[in-house]
Design a protein around this motif. Structure first.
Motif, mmCIF file in Angstrom:
data_model
loop_
_atom_site.group_PDB
_atom_site.id
_atom_site.type_symbol
_atom_site.label_atom_id
_atom_site.label_comp_id
_atom_site.label_asym_id
_atom_site.label_seq_id
_atom_site.Cartn_x
_atom_site.Cartn_y
_atom_site.Cartn_z
ATOM 1 N N ALA A 48 0.846 -1.272 0.042
ATOM 2 C CA ALA A 48 0.037 -0.108 0.084
ATOM 3 C C ALA A 48 0.914 1.278 -0.157
ATOM 4 C CB ALA A 48 -0.974 0.038 1.108
ATOM 5 N N ALA A 49 0.935 2.116 -0.974
ATOM 6 C CA ALA A 49 1.693 3.594 -1.027
ATOM 7 C C ALA A 49 0.395 4.220 -0.674
ATOM 8 C CB ALA A 49 1.948 3.779 -2.479
ATOM 9 N N VAL A 50 0.696 5.240 0.591
ATOM 10 C CA VAL A 50 -0.252 5.826 1.286
ATOM 11 C C VAL A 50 0.204 7.406 1.179
ATOM 12 C CG1 VAL A 50 -1.864 6.373 3.141
ATOM 13 C CG2 VAL A 50 -1.206 4.052 2.694
ATOM 14 N N ARG A 51 -0.577 8.371 0.866
ATOM 15 C CA ARG A 51 -0.147 9.764 1.063
ATOM 16 C C ARG A 51 -1.072 10.309 2.328
ATOM 17 N NH1 ARG A 51 1.030 14.465 -3.441
ATOM 18 N NH2 ARG A 51 3.052 13.112 -3.246
ATOM 19 N N PHE A 52 -0.344 10.900 3.338
ATOM 20 C CA PHE A 52 -1.072 11.503 4.324
ATOM 21 C C PHE A 52 -0.932 13.247 4.268
ATOM 22 C CE2 PHE A 52 0.235 7.444 6.236
ATOM 23 C CZ PHE A 52 -1.321 7.024 6.708
ATOM 24 N N ALA A 53 -1.813 13.906 3.812
ATOM 25 C CA ALA A 53 -1.891 15.292 3.493
ATOM 26 C C ALA A 53 -2.548 16.163 4.382
ATOM 27 C CB ALA A 53 -2.386 15.370 2.122
ATOM 28 N N ARG A 54 -2.008 17.250 4.950
ATOM 29 C CA ARG A 54 -2.492 18.069 5.761
ATOM 30 C C ARG A 54 -3.179 19.435 5.044
ATOM 31 N NH1 ARG A 54 1.895 18.752 10.611
ATOM 32 N NH2 ARG A 54 0.806 20.651 10.761
ATOM 33 N N PRO A 55 -4.087 20.002 5.647
ATOM 34 C CA PRO A 55 -4.655 21.262 4.812
ATOM 35 C C PRO A 55 -3.850 22.299 4.496
ATOM 36 C CG PRO A 55 -5.863 20.631 7.007
ATOM 37 C CD PRO A 55 -4.612 19.922 7.044
ATOM 38 N N THR A 62 4.490 7.353 2.069
ATOM 39 C CA THR A 62 5.056 6.134 2.714
ATOM 40 C C THR A 62 4.527 4.942 2.062
ATOM 41 O OG1 THR A 62 5.148 7.190 4.896
ATOM 42 C CG2 THR A 62 5.459 5.002 5.077
ATOM 43 N N VAL A 63 5.293 3.839 2.141
ATOM 44 C CA VAL A 63 4.706 2.452 1.308
ATOM 45 C C VAL A 63 4.990 1.650 2.623
ATOM 46 C CG1 VAL A 63 5.336 0.839 -0.291
ATOM 47 C CG2 VAL A 63 5.704 3.236 -0.941
ATOM 48 N N PHE A 64 3.839 0.649 2.549
ATOM 49 C CA PHE A 64 3.658 -0.251 3.610
ATOM 50 C C PHE A 64 3.632 -1.720 2.770
ATOM 51 C CE2 PHE A 64 1.834 3.619 5.094
ATOM 52 C CZ PHE A 64 2.285 3.596 6.567
ATOM 53 N N VAL A 65 4.069 -2.544 3.872
ATOM 54 C CA VAL A 65 3.542 -4.174 3.301
ATOM 55 C C VAL A 65 2.160 -4.268 3.773
ATOM 56 C CG1 VAL A 65 4.029 -6.565 3.952
ATOM 57 C CG2 VAL A 65 5.735 -5.004 3.518
ATOM 58 N N ALA A 66 1.442 -4.797 2.811
ATOM 59 C CA ALA A 66 -0.066 -4.714 3.039
ATOM 60 C C ALA A 66 -0.500 -6.107 2.834
ATOM 61 C CB ALA A 66 -0.919 -3.943 2.104
ATOM 62 N N ILE A 67 -0.963 -6.788 3.584
ATOM 63 C CA ILE A 67 -1.714 -8.255 3.610
ATOM 64 C C ILE A 67 -3.240 -8.131 4.065
ATOM 65 C CG2 ILE A 67 -1.597 -10.670 4.041
ATOM 66 C CD1 ILE A 67 0.974 -9.735 2.623
ATOM 67 N N VAL A 91 -4.810 9.453 0.743
ATOM 68 C CA VAL A 91 -4.756 8.794 -0.444
ATOM 69 C C VAL A 91 -3.908 7.658 -0.655
ATOM 70 C CG1 VAL A 91 -4.405 9.301 -3.179
ATOM 71 C CG2 VAL A 91 -5.220 11.214 -1.389
ATOM 72 N N ALA A 92 -4.223 6.674 -1.273
ATOM 73 C CA ALA A 92 -3.804 5.395 -1.020
ATOM 74 C C ALA A 92 -3.838 4.473 -2.415
ATOM 75 C CB ALA A 92 -4.337 4.477 0.041
ATOM 76 N N SER A 93 -2.749 3.728 -2.870
ATOM 77 C CA SER A 93 -2.697 2.909 -3.800
ATOM 78 C C SER A 93 -2.295 1.552 -3.379
ATOM 79 C CB SER A 93 -1.710 3.316 -5.013
ATOM 80 O OG SER A 93 -1.790 2.401 -6.001
#
Length: 297
Positions: A48-55, A62-67, A91-93
């Motif tokens: 999972a490639a995740v973007r955490f975005a503030r206002p 960040t990229v996580f191992v995702a099972i 936002v995630a892929s």
């Protein structure tokens, strides 16, 4: 995993004393209406490639191992924040190997030092849309055929619920509805295109009535109880072989010999009969004689 913030991937770290990290338990799941192949593809996700975005525009990728477990992918994250964030964007892929399979976005409220959670519905990211066949024949002008298509993940699984939209390159030759019903307007051929989610595939559609039916074997004599497989080759007026057409087989005297829908003849009595073969408006026939012994031929 604790994340620090900046306006880009290489920004300087915050210099103020770090507050207790806020924890976010993010879960990703397929949209509730998704079934079938989408579920199969979701079970194959491994990152999972995740973007955490503030206002204020700062973000952290960040990229996580995702099972997947029980139909969800859970990612617990610790965020270094000094103030409450009313709308932290996520936002995630999600994907397997080099290929994304799903994507989604959502928002969550964050308080420093406080745990919170967010459930993000993700939707399929198709890799291709594929028509059922690259070449389709319509037997006669005025007739129609339905052409199917399927959107596929990079894994080869079918994307559930994603329908393609069809267009004709030459509607004066072949018209097509958005759902893929093609109608021959005149003799000839043209290309049809199916589109979905920035993807496309093409099909050549030709209107070619059957002009000639070639039968083998030709007129023949059989012994009672024998069988013979007849073969019909269909051609258009330009002597092009035609496939995928309906062929009708009829025996004019089933008491002498019968014929099934595949052209297999079974002799049942002495005498003579005619096997009539038709496809569209084209018709041909062969004569069949049935005798008791080879000496009667």
């Amino acid at each position: 995993m604790a994340l620090l913030w900046g306006a880009g991937a290489c920004d300087a770290l915050l210099t103020d004393p770090a507050p207790p990290p806020a924890t976010v338990d993010v879960s990703f799941q397929i949209v509730p209406t998704a079934i079938g192949g989408s579920v199969q593809a979701f079970e194959k996700v491994r990152w999972a490639a995740v973007r955490f975005a503030r206002p204020d525009g700062s973000f952290r990728d960040t990229v996580f191992v995702a099972i997947p477990v029980d139909g969800r992918i859970r990612i617990p994250v610790a965020l270094e924040l000094q103030e409450r964030v009313d709308a932290l964007g996520i936002v995630a892929s999600l994907g397997l190997g080099p290929s994304p399979l799903f994507g989604g976005a959502g928002v969550v409220r964050i308080d420093p030092g406080q745990p919170t959670s967010a459930v993000i519905d993700v939707e399929p990211v198709p890799a291709a849309i594929v028509a059922e066949s690259p070449l389709v024949f319509i037997p006669n002008v005025g007739e129609s055929v339905d052409i199917a298509s399927a959107a596929l993940f990079a894994t080869g699984d079918t994307v559930t619920g994603l329908e393609g939209t069809w267009l004709s390159e030459d509607p004066t030759t072949v018209e097509v509805t958005p759902t893929g019903t093609a109608t021959a307007i005149q003799l000839g051929q043209t290309r049809l295109e199916v589109r979905a989610a920035m993807l496309a595939d093409t099909v050549v559609v030709a209107t070619s009535p059957v002009d000639t039916i070639l039968l083998s074997p030709a007129d023949t004599t059989l012994i009672v109880g024998e069988t013979v497989q007849l073969t019909a080759v269909l051609q258009d007026a330009s002597i092009n072989a035609l496939v995928g057409r309906i062929i009708n087989w009829v025996s004019l005297d089933p008491a002498v010999a019968s014929v099934d829908a595949m052209g297999l003849v079974r002799t049942t009595g002495l005498g003579a009969t005619t096997i009539v073969v038709s496809s569209g408006t084209a018709v041909t026939s062969l004569s069949l004689t049935v005798v008791a012994t080879p000496n009667d031929e």
